[in-house]
Design a protein around this motif. Sequence first.
Motif, PDB file in Angstrom:
ATOM      1  N   UNK A 261      -3.634   4.934 -12.088  1.00 23.62           N
ATOM      2  CA  UNK A 261      -4.344   3.837 -11.416  1.00 23.62           C
ATOM      3  C   UNK A 261      -5.862   4.063 -11.546  1.00 23.62           C
ATOM      4  N   UNK A 262      -6.649   3.076 -11.084  1.00 22.77           N
ATOM      5  CA  UNK A 262      -8.089   3.127 -11.354  1.00 22.77           C
ATOM      6  C   UNK A 262      -8.772   4.277 -10.607  1.00 22.77           C
TER       7      UNK A 262
ATOM      8  N   UNK B   1      -8.242  -2.651  -5.365  1.00 23.77           N
ATOM      9  CA  UNK B   1      -9.161  -1.612  -5.846  1.00 23.77           C
ATOM     10  C   UNK B   1      -8.581  -0.909  -7.072  1.00 23.77           C
ATOM     11  N   UNK B   2      -7.255  -0.926  -7.181  1.00 23.41           N
ATOM     12  CA  UNK B   2      -6.638  -0.420  -8.413  1.00 23.41           C
ATOM     13  C   UNK B   2      -6.613  -1.508  -9.473  1.00 23.41           C
TER      14      UNK B   2
ATOM     15  N   UNK C 225       3.011   1.361  -6.183  1.00 24.24           N
ATOM     16  CA  UNK C 225       2.268   0.823  -5.041  1.00 24.24           C
ATOM     17  C   UNK C 225       3.240   0.310  -3.983  1.00 24.24           C
TER      18      UNK C 225
ATOM     19  N   UNK D 152      -1.837  -9.264  13.817  1.00 24.98           N
ATOM     20  CA  UNK D 152      -1.713  -7.837  13.494  1.00 24.98           C
ATOM     21  C   UNK D 152      -0.984  -7.640  12.160  1.00 24.98           C
ATOM     22  N   UNK D 153       0.153  -8.334  12.022  1.00 26.12           N
ATOM     23  CA  UNK D 153       0.928  -8.209  10.783  1.00 26.12           C
ATOM     24  C   UNK D 153       0.146  -8.774   9.605  1.00 26.12           C
TER      25      UNK D 153
ATOM     26  N   UNK E 168      11.543  -9.686  36.679  1.00 31.32           N
ATOM     27  CA  UNK E 168      10.342 -10.436  36.265  1.00 31.32           C
ATOM     28  C   UNK E 168      10.558 -11.931  36.538  1.00 31.32           C
TER      29      UNK E 168
ATOM     30  N   UNK F 264     -10.087  -2.649 -11.004  1.00 30.37           N
ATOM     31  CA  UNK F 264     -10.948  -1.629 -11.634  1.00 30.37           C
ATOM     32  C   UNK F 264     -10.199  -0.764 -12.642  1.00 30.37           C
ATOM     33  N   UNK F 265      -8.956  -1.142 -12.945  1.00 35.36           N
ATOM     34  CA  UNK F 265      -8.162  -0.281 -13.838  1.00 35.36           C
ATOM     35  C   UNK F 265      -8.695  -0.296 -15.265  1.00 35.36           C
TER      36      UNK F 265
ATOM     37  N   UNK G 289      -5.026  -6.080   4.399  1.00 28.90           N
ATOM     38  CA  UNK G 289      -5.594  -4.768   4.041  1.00 28.90           C
ATOM     39  C   UNK G 289      -4.821  -4.164   2.862  1.00 28.90           C
ATOM     40  N   UNK G 290      -3.495  -4.348   2.883  1.00 23.98           N
ATOM     41  CA  UNK G 290      -2.670  -3.827   1.787  1.00 23.98           C
ATOM     42  C   UNK G 290      -3.061  -4.503   0.466  1.00 23.98           C
TER      43      UNK G 290
ATOM     44  N   UNK H 233       0.690 -10.678  17.674  1.00 26.15           N
ATOM     45  CA  UNK H 233       1.627  -9.981  16.783  1.00 26.15           C
ATOM     46  C   UNK H 233       1.427 -10.438  15.330  1.00 26.15           C
TER      47      UNK H 233
ATOM     48  N   UNK I 109       6.754  -3.733  10.271  1.00 31.91           N
ATOM     49  CA  UNK I 109       5.793  -4.238   9.284  1.00 31.91           C
ATOM     50  C   UNK I 109       6.016  -3.634   7.897  1.00 31.91           C
TER      51      UNK I 109
ATOM     52  N   UNK J 244      10.680 -15.782  36.226  1.00 27.72           N
ATOM     53  CA  UNK J 244      10.718 -16.704  35.090  1.00 27.72           C
ATOM     54  C   UNK J 244      10.164 -18.057  35.517  1.00 27.72           C
TER      55      UNK J 244
ATOM     56  N   UNK K 205      -2.634  -6.471   8.514  1.00 24.82           N
ATOM     57  CA  UNK K 205      -2.087  -5.342   7.754  1.00 24.82           C
ATOM     58  C   UNK K 205      -1.807  -5.764   6.318  1.00 24.82           C
TER      59      UNK K 205
ATOM     60  N   UNK L 162      -6.596  -3.220  -0.644  1.00 25.42           N
ATOM     61  CA  UNK L 162      -6.602  -1.870  -1.206  1.00 25.42           C
ATOM     62  C   UNK L 162      -5.924  -1.826  -2.580  1.00 25.42           C
ATOM     63  N   UNK L 163      -4.869  -2.625  -2.740  1.00 25.35           N
ATOM     64  CA  UNK L 163      -4.189  -2.663  -4.047  1.00 25.35           C
ATOM     65  C   UNK L 163      -5.140  -3.198  -5.120  1.00 25.35           C
TER      66      UNK L 163
ATOM     67  N   UNK M  88      -1.425   5.060   1.175  1.00 24.81           N
ATOM     68  CA  UNK M  88      -0.209   5.258   0.384  1.00 24.81           C
ATOM     69  C   UNK M  88      -0.464   5.771  -1.030  1.00 24.81           C
TER      70      UNK M  88
ATOM     71  N   UNK N 289       6.505  -0.507  15.466  1.00 27.57           N
ATOM     72  CA  UNK N 289       5.636  -1.419  14.718  1.00 27.57           C
ATOM     73  C   UNK N 289       5.649  -1.100  13.229  1.00 27.57           C
TER      74      UNK N 289
ATOM     75  N   UNK O 270     -11.589   4.105  -9.096  1.00 31.78           N
ATOM     76  CA  UNK O 270     -12.134   3.580  -7.833  1.00 31.78           C
ATOM     77  C   UNK O 270     -11.079   3.712  -6.729  1.00 31.78           C
ATOM     78  N   UNK O 271      -9.854   3.275  -7.047  1.00 30.24           N
ATOM     79  CA  UNK O 271      -8.777   3.367  -6.062  1.00 30.24           C
ATOM     80  C   UNK O 271      -8.522   4.823  -5.698  1.00 30.24           C
TER      81      UNK O 271
ATOM     82  N   UNK P  83      -1.643   2.901  12.303  1.00 35.18           N
ATOM     83  CA  UNK P  83      -2.480   1.982  11.541  1.00 35.18           C
ATOM     84  C   UNK P  83      -3.053   2.645  10.282  1.00 35.18           C
TER      85      UNK P  83
ATOM     86  N   UNK Q 175      -8.702   6.055  -1.828  1.00 39.48           N
ATOM     87  CA  UNK Q 175      -7.492   6.529  -1.129  1.00 39.48           C
ATOM     88  C   UNK Q 175      -7.616   7.991  -0.719  1.00 39.48           C
TER      89      UNK Q 175
END
Lengths: 96, 546
Positions: B316-317, A91-92, B253, A77-78, A1, A95-96, A84-85, A74, B217, A3, A81, A88-89, B307, B213, B319-320, B301, B324
């Motif tokens: 947990x709730x 949502x618990x 979690x 992307x990380x 490649x 609303x718990x 999103x984690x 990269x 991650x 350089x 992610x 989603x957490x 999870x 990946x 809703x969750x 992805x 899930x």
Amino acid sequence: MAHTEKKHHITPYSTYIIVWLALVIFTSITVTVAGISLGTYTLLVALFIAAIKSALVINIFMHIKFDESIFKVFLILSGTTLFVIFLLTFFDFLYR
Amino acid sequence: MTNSSAVLNQKSFYEEGNTKAKSGLAAWIFSTDHKRIGLMYLSAIAIFFSVAAIIGIFMRLELISTGKDLMDAQTYNTLFTLHGVIMIFLFIIPGIPAVFGNFFLPLQLGARDVSFPRLNLFSFWIYITGAILVLLSLVLPGGPIDTGWTFYIPYSVRSGTNISLAIFAAFVLGFSSILTGINFITTVHRLRAPGMSWFKMPLFVWATYATAWIQIIATPVIAITIVLVIIERLFGVGIFDPSLGGDPILYQHLFWIYSHPAVYIMILPAMGVVSEIIPTFARRTIFGYKAIAISSLAIAFVGYLVWAHHMFTSGMSDTARWIFSLLTFLVALPSGVKVFNWVATMYKGSIDPKPPFLWVMNFIFLFSIGGLTGLVLGSLVTDVHLHDTYFVVAHFHYVMFGGTGTIFFAALYYWFPKIFGKMYNIKTANIGVALFFVAFNLLYFPKFILGYMGMPRRYYDFLPEFESLQFVSTVGSWLMLITLILIIWNLMHGILRGRKSESNPWGGVTLEWHTSSPPPLENFKVIPEVKHEPYDFSQLEDMKND
């Protein structure tokens, strides 16, 4: 490649100092906000400030702003992610 | 392309190394050759697998009848924890990527090695360090851990056993996984042979890439979680333990944010191997190449979004819970894409049912049962009934052992002549596959029924009505032991006394079959130029003529 010699961006010291001061200020805001009762929003504000601080460190101190776009892909992307984690957490957590 | 006759007289990587020591142990343990590192992983992993399998046999012996037979409850707790920890962290997570990824990723890409060979060797030694720490946690004062491989809070904070050391071992092992992931991603980006565009890469490379990946991650999440547990144990900081003001569900979690994607670290490379074996033995290009390639990324992805289906009964709730549950069903889509494309590849193919192909047939059958019972557990209503029962244990073993474990053997049988330049006994191998199928179902299928009847997991004793099915399962474990001995004996006999194999006995066309068997030190005399699609069997004639 093949350089090719790339010109490296040199960030002036003044930028580093300004960013460092910004990080200190944001940390102070985080600590102050933690003392104010904002309910659920306390965490959201703290995360928002942390996100700004991360962006500063990644872009300036880690030179991503001046680097090849693949590294930005990269990181996005990380980062997506991670977002999103968190989402989603919540949502618990919310609303718990 | 590099042809086989041109390299026939080349020394193999066994005869020529890249260390100062020309032979002996030092020529292996200091070698940065990806093939030697892959084989060192294979040796270590084979030992850990054997140990954990023997522990499993002892557990099944205890469960042969009601009451105490062989050991007390505490010993049983320790054994099922060890069985899980060794199988998960030391065998199945590193298994296919570390052994076959290391050996075949550069070969399939047409590269001389991985991007960072020294880092690769370092990863191996970190893995060994982690394994030694696990062993130390067994013998040091405090005793072996008894929490189960999930280390759930609050028990893991309160147990007096060597939890901190054992989870620190998992922390160290995680670094090995991350570094391997970085190495593989860089290799795929930077070291593809000329002409090998992204959609000309073999599907095992795609699967290994997607896995890498996840390794990068997801693994830091478990590393941070482990550090938090250690801080909580050592300094009494209330992070997870409710009695200290912590949140135990937060631990679950964080644990599953890593450990569910880790399930895909385990299964995705196996799916990559399946995508290699089926076209070779069906003599037909893979059906839906792009769909399979992209489904690997999709699984990687979507695997991040599901999870908490491990936590439906954790408190947990609501809703969750429904979110899930819904997301869990989405994983079935890319998995289904793969299975249907594999079956479509075989349709009207010229099938040659050699042992690697038969292992894959085992896989499709067992993995389908594992996958479909996963949907039963992903549904909220049924999960409430089946959570923490033998149904989960059966599902998990059908996916992991029936899926990844089976494909580990398939990969060994497929690439054996490439790795060792020799051939095992085909007839014995066929018997091994058949026996495995019978033993596996005898061992694990009764657990579905037991779970449905209400038998909880992780108990050393049970009600009398479960006795007959427990007995059947234990008999299955004996047959499984015999089968594993037969399989390993056949492979060892092949290595030591097997007849010399042709360079390309199965008629594979991906780049690893374009060099000699075993390959030379830097894989190819001349870096090949890729002109064909990865599963274009029309090049087979050219390969023979070269």
